[in-house]
Design a protein around this motif. Structure first.
Motif, PDB file in Angstrom:
ATOM      1  N   LEU A 190       8.551 -11.137  15.018  1.00 16.79           N
ATOM      2  CA  LEU A 190       8.626 -10.830  16.446  1.00 16.79           C
ATOM      3  C   LEU A 190      10.071 -10.634  16.899  1.00 16.79           C
ATOM      4  O   LEU A 190      10.353  -9.798  17.753  1.00 16.79           O
ATOM      5  N   LEU A 191      10.969 -11.409  16.307  1.00 18.59           N
ATOM      6  CA  LEU A 191      12.374 -11.270  16.662  1.00 18.59           C
ATOM      7  C   LEU A 191      12.918  -9.931  16.174  1.00 18.59           C
ATOM      8  O   LEU A 191      13.643  -9.243  16.891  1.00 18.59           O
ATOM      9  N   VAL A 192      12.558  -9.542  14.960  1.00 21.83           N
ATOM     10  CA  VAL A 192      13.005  -8.256  14.431  1.00 21.83           C
ATOM     11  C   VAL A 192      12.444  -7.109  15.273  1.00 21.83           C
ATOM     12  O   VAL A 192      13.152  -6.147  15.579  1.00 21.83           O
ATOM     13  N   GLN A 193      11.186  -7.229  15.677  1.00 19.65           N
ATOM     14  CA  GLN A 193      10.584  -6.201  16.523  1.00 19.65           C
ATOM     15  C   GLN A 193      11.320  -6.087  17.856  1.00 19.65           C
ATOM     16  O   GLN A 193      11.580  -4.982  18.350  1.00 19.65           O
ATOM     17  N   LEU A 194      11.651  -7.238  18.433  1.00 22.04           N
ATOM     18  CA  LEU A 194      12.352  -7.232  19.715  1.00 22.04           C
ATOM     19  C   LEU A 194      13.723  -6.583  19.590  1.00 22.04           C
ATOM     20  O   LEU A 194      14.123  -5.764  20.417  1.00 22.04           O
ATOM     21  N   LEU A 195      14.458  -6.935  18.540  1.00 23.20           N
ATOM     22  CA  LEU A 195      15.781  -6.357  18.334  1.00 23.20           C
ATOM     23  C   LEU A 195      15.701  -4.850  18.150  1.00 23.20           C
ATOM     24  O   LEU A 195      16.498  -4.096  18.708  1.00 23.20           O
ATOM     25  N   ALA A 196      14.730  -4.416  17.369  1.00 25.99           N
ATOM     26  CA  ALA A 196      14.576  -2.981  17.139  1.00 25.99           C
ATOM     27  C   ALA A 196      14.258  -2.260  18.448  1.00 25.99           C
ATOM     28  O   ALA A 196      14.780  -1.174  18.720  1.00 25.99           O
ATOM     29  N   SER A 197      13.411  -2.880  19.264  1.00 24.18           N
ATOM     30  CA  SER A 197      13.059  -2.277  20.543  1.00 24.18           C
ATOM     31  C   SER A 197      14.265  -2.204  21.478  1.00 24.18           C
ATOM     32  O   SER A 197      14.513  -1.179  22.117  1.00 24.18           O
ATOM     33  N   GLU A 198      15.037  -3.297  21.559  1.00 30.60           N
ATOM     34  CA  GLU A 198      16.200  -3.338  22.451  1.00 30.60           C
ATOM     35  C   GLU A 198      17.283  -2.360  21.999  1.00 30.60           C
ATOM     36  O   GLU A 198      17.991  -1.775  22.819  1.00 30.60           O
ATOM     37  N   LEU A 199      17.426  -2.207  20.695  1.00 29.26           N
ATOM     38  CA  LEU A 199      18.462  -1.320  20.151  1.00 29.26           C
ATOM     39  C   LEU A 199      17.980   0.124  20.009  1.00 29.26           C
ATOM     40  O   LEU A 199      18.776   1.009  19.692  1.00 29.26           O
ATOM     41  N   ASP A 200      16.661   0.322  20.206  1.00 28.88           N
ATOM     42  CA  ASP A 200      16.058   1.644  20.067  1.00 28.88           C
ATOM     43  C   ASP A 200      16.276   2.196  18.664  1.00 28.88           C
ATOM     44  O   ASP A 200      16.719   3.329  18.475  1.00 28.88           O
ATOM     45  N   VAL A 201      15.951   1.370  17.680  1.00 31.43           N
ATOM     46  CA  VAL A 201      16.051   1.780  16.277  1.00 31.43           C
ATOM     47  C   VAL A 201      14.764   1.363  15.561  1.00 31.43           C
ATOM     48  O   VAL A 201      13.958   0.599  16.099  1.00 31.43           O
ATOM     49  N   ASP A 202      14.586   1.848  14.361  1.00 32.38           N
ATOM     50  CA  ASP A 202      13.454   1.429  13.544  1.00 32.38           C
ATOM     51  C   ASP A 202      13.726   0.050  12.961  1.00 32.38           C
ATOM     52  O   ASP A 202      14.873  -0.292  12.658  1.00 32.38           O
ATOM     53  N   GLU A 203      12.679  -0.732  12.798  1.00 32.64           N
ATOM     54  CA  GLU A 203      12.839  -2.075  12.229  1.00 32.64           C
ATOM     55  C   GLU A 203      13.486  -2.017  10.844  1.00 32.64           C
ATOM     56  O   GLU A 203      14.296  -2.876  10.490  1.00 32.64           O
ATOM     57  N   LYS A 204      13.163  -1.008  10.060  1.00 35.80           N
ATOM     58  CA  LYS A 204      13.700  -0.915   8.707  1.00 35.80           C
ATOM     59  C   LYS A 204      15.197  -0.646   8.695  1.00 35.80           C
ATOM     60  O   LYS A 204      15.853  -0.847   7.672  1.00 35.80           O
ATOM     61  N   GLU A 222       0.825  -1.199   0.000  1.00 33.88           N
ATOM     62  CA  GLU A 222       0.000   0.000   0.000  1.00 33.88           C
ATOM     63  C   GLU A 222       0.863   1.254   0.000  1.00 33.88           C
ATOM     64  O   GLU A 222       0.554   2.245  -0.647  1.00 33.88           O
ATOM     65  N   GLU A 223       1.963   1.223   0.743  1.00 39.03           N
ATOM     66  CA  GLU A 223       2.812   2.395   0.852  1.00 39.03           C
ATOM     67  C   GLU A 223       3.796   2.512  -0.315  1.00 39.03           C
ATOM     68  O   GLU A 223       4.553   3.471  -0.379  1.00 39.03           O
ATOM     69  N   GLY A 224       3.779   1.518  -1.199  1.00 40.48           N
ATOM     70  CA  GLY A 224       4.661   1.568  -2.351  1.00 40.48           C
ATOM     71  C   GLY A 224       6.116   1.306  -2.017  1.00 40.48           C
ATOM     72  O   GLY A 224       6.999   1.657  -2.786  1.00 40.48           O
ATOM     73  N   GLU A 225       6.356   0.688  -0.871  1.00 36.55           N
ATOM     74  CA  GLU A 225       7.731   0.402  -0.490  1.00 36.55           C
ATOM     75  C   GLU A 225       8.245  -0.819  -1.242  1.00 36.55           C
ATOM     76  O   GLU A 225       7.504  -1.746  -1.545  1.00 36.55           O
ATOM     77  N   GLU A 226       9.533  -0.809  -1.521  1.00 38.83           N
ATOM     78  CA  GLU A 226      10.158  -1.955  -2.172  1.00 38.83           C
ATOM     79  C   GLU A 226      10.267  -3.105  -1.173  1.00 38.83           C
ATOM     80  O   GLU A 226      10.688  -2.923  -0.046  1.00 38.83           O
ATOM     81  N   GLU A 227       9.884  -4.291  -1.605  1.00 39.69           N
ATOM     82  CA  GLU A 227       9.903  -5.441  -0.714  1.00 39.69           C
ATOM     83  C   GLU A 227      11.338  -5.850  -0.369  1.00 39.69           C
ATOM     84  O   GLU A 227      12.183  -5.984  -1.239  1.00 39.69           O
ATOM     85  N   ASP A 228      11.608  -6.048   0.922  1.00 38.99           N
ATOM     86  CA  ASP A 228      12.916  -6.478   1.396  1.00 38.99           C
ATOM     87  C   ASP A 228      12.879  -7.997   1.537  1.00 38.99           C
ATOM     88  O   ASP A 228      12.265  -8.535   2.456  1.00 38.99           O
ATOM     89  N   THR A 229      13.516  -8.686   0.592  1.00 35.31           N
ATOM     90  CA  THR A 229      13.466 -10.148   0.590  1.00 35.31           C
ATOM     91  C   THR A 229      14.068 -10.732   1.855  1.00 35.31           C
ATOM     92  O   THR A 229      13.553 -11.696   2.415  1.00 35.31           O
ATOM     93  N   TRP A 230      15.174 -10.134   2.320  1.00 34.10           N
ATOM     94  CA  TRP A 230      15.821 -10.651   3.527  1.00 34.10           C
ATOM     95  C   TRP A 230      14.887 -10.543   4.728  1.00 34.10           C
ATOM     96  O   TRP A 230      14.693 -11.508   5.458  1.00 34.10           O
ATOM     97  N   LYS A 231      14.291  -9.383   4.915  1.00 32.78           N
ATOM     98  CA  LYS A 231      13.414  -9.170   6.066  1.00 32.78           C
ATOM     99  C   LYS A 231      12.167 -10.045   5.981  1.00 32.78           C
ATOM    100  O   LYS A 231      11.643 -10.497   7.004  1.00 32.78           O
TER     101      LYS A 231
END
Length: 366
Positions: free
Chosen positions: A76-90, A61-70
């Motif tokens: 849930l693991l990516v969300q947790l890492l982003a939260s612990e590191l205080d960064v955006d998931e992207k 919907e947002e027209g973002e390019e799909e990240d095959t790796w992600k």
């Protein structure tokens, strides 16, 4: 760098009720099929893939390019890492993570004579060598000797590589070639052939750079050659103490016990680097430090033997080497055991090595 002290993942064993008698007797684990970790906080959406579908729809919907790796990562693991590191998931483009037991170490035994912990092999030696070097510095050892003392802890190894003592008469402009020393403490490898492991050129290059720097910008191959000749490696990995339930696994005359001092390891097939001269050096260091006599470990002729980076370093550089360590039980299990007194024994031996090696080595030569 990130370290999460929370039981996020676990690898549960199969209930004994669901195993046949033969399966219980064999106790075999297939590394591919039976060791997949379970995310403790997993929810239905992540299990049936609906979360991923929502993310894909949102990106579309947002027209973002799909990240095959992600796309192939557990959200849930990516969300947790982003939260612990205080960064955006992207902002997370890759990661390299390892599971570890989060239980803290604790004392055991009626008199608290044992230490139970994960990864004693070989973080115990890492701690002791670092503490010994700090003590050497705080006791003005570096200021009062002609040596260069260092610790290098390798990546992809169980523990550490300690490079110490480059004796060079640093108070003079000219180097006394006969006084060049490089003496090292190293640890057993689980990845020596990697680019940063003990089997890489890093050790030889370190000695070469040191010898060149001591040449005041005028590299002299004789300085390097003499440094190699006078160098000494302590390959410090934990040692196998006699197991009371499996005493037959040890050679009868060489059964090291916990809380009885450090252990020199020998093997006729050169799995360990110890020889007569290097063993004498360590025994004399222990004697001068007032430590218990160094114990000896010799594997039975009909029993397998572990390996260390002692022979690897010695083969690659030509430096004299010995294998030794603190005795312990349950090596490479998730919970290992060693004697609390041996922590003091190991620390005292490392201090003696920093302080007295040159004198001991010279006395042997004389």
């Amino acid at each position: 760098m990130i370290k999460i002290d929370q039981a996020i993942l676990r690898i549960p064993n199969l209930a004994i009720h669901l195993q046949t008698a033969k399966e219980r007797e064999a106790f075999k684990v297939n590394k591919e099929d039976h060791l997949a970790p379970i995310i403790s906080s997993a929810v239905k959406e992540s299990l049936d893939g609906s979360d991923k579908k929502k993310d894909e729809d949102k990106s579309s919907e947002e027209g973002e390019e799909e990240d095959t790796w992600k796309k192939n990562q557990e959200p849930l693991l990516v969300q947790l890492l982003a939260s612990e590191l205080d960064v955006d998931e992207k902002d997370i483009v890759d990661f390299e993570l390892n599971l570890f037991d989060i239980q803290p170490a604790n004392f055991g035994g009626v008199r608290s004579e044992f230490l139970h912990s994960a990864r004693l092999d070989n973080l115990a030696s890492c701690f002791l060598s670092l503490r010994g070097l700090i003590d050497h510095v705080e006791d003005s050892g570096v200021e009062n000797d002609d040596d260069i003392s260092m610790i290098a802890m390798f990546d992809h190894e169980e523990g550490k590589f300690l490079l110490c003592f480059v004796d060079t008469c640093t108070r003079c402009e000219n180097i006394k070639i006969s006084h060049i020393y490089v003496h090292m403490i190293c640890l057993k490898s689980v990845g020596s052939s990697s680019t940063t492991g003990a089997g890489s050129p890093i050790v030889g290059e370190a000695v070469k750079k040191i010898s060149h720097s001591l040449g005041a910008g005028n590299p002299d191959p004789i300085v390097y050659d003499r440094a190699i000749q006078k160098s000494f490696v302590l390959s410090v990995d934990q040692a196998h103490a006699v197991h009371p339930n499996y005493a037959s696994k040890h050679e009868k005359g060489h059964g090291p016990k916990m809380n009885n001092g450090m252990v020199i390891k020998r093997n006729s097939n050169q799995r360990y680097a110890t020889n007569g001269i290097t063993g004498l050096v360590v025994r004399e260091l222990a004697r001068r430090a007032g430590l218990p006599p160094v114990q000896e470990f010799v594997v039975r002729n009909d029993c397998g033997c572990g390996s260390t980076i002692g022979p690897i370093i010695s083969t690659a550089t030509g430096i004299r080497a010995i294998d030794l360590g603190c005795p312990q039980l349950s090596m490479h299990s998730i919970r290992e055991t060693m004697g609390t007194k041996d922590l003091s024994h190991g620390l005292a031996l490392f201090r003696a090595f920093f302080n007295d090696f040159a004198d001991v080595d010279n006395s042997i030569e004389e």
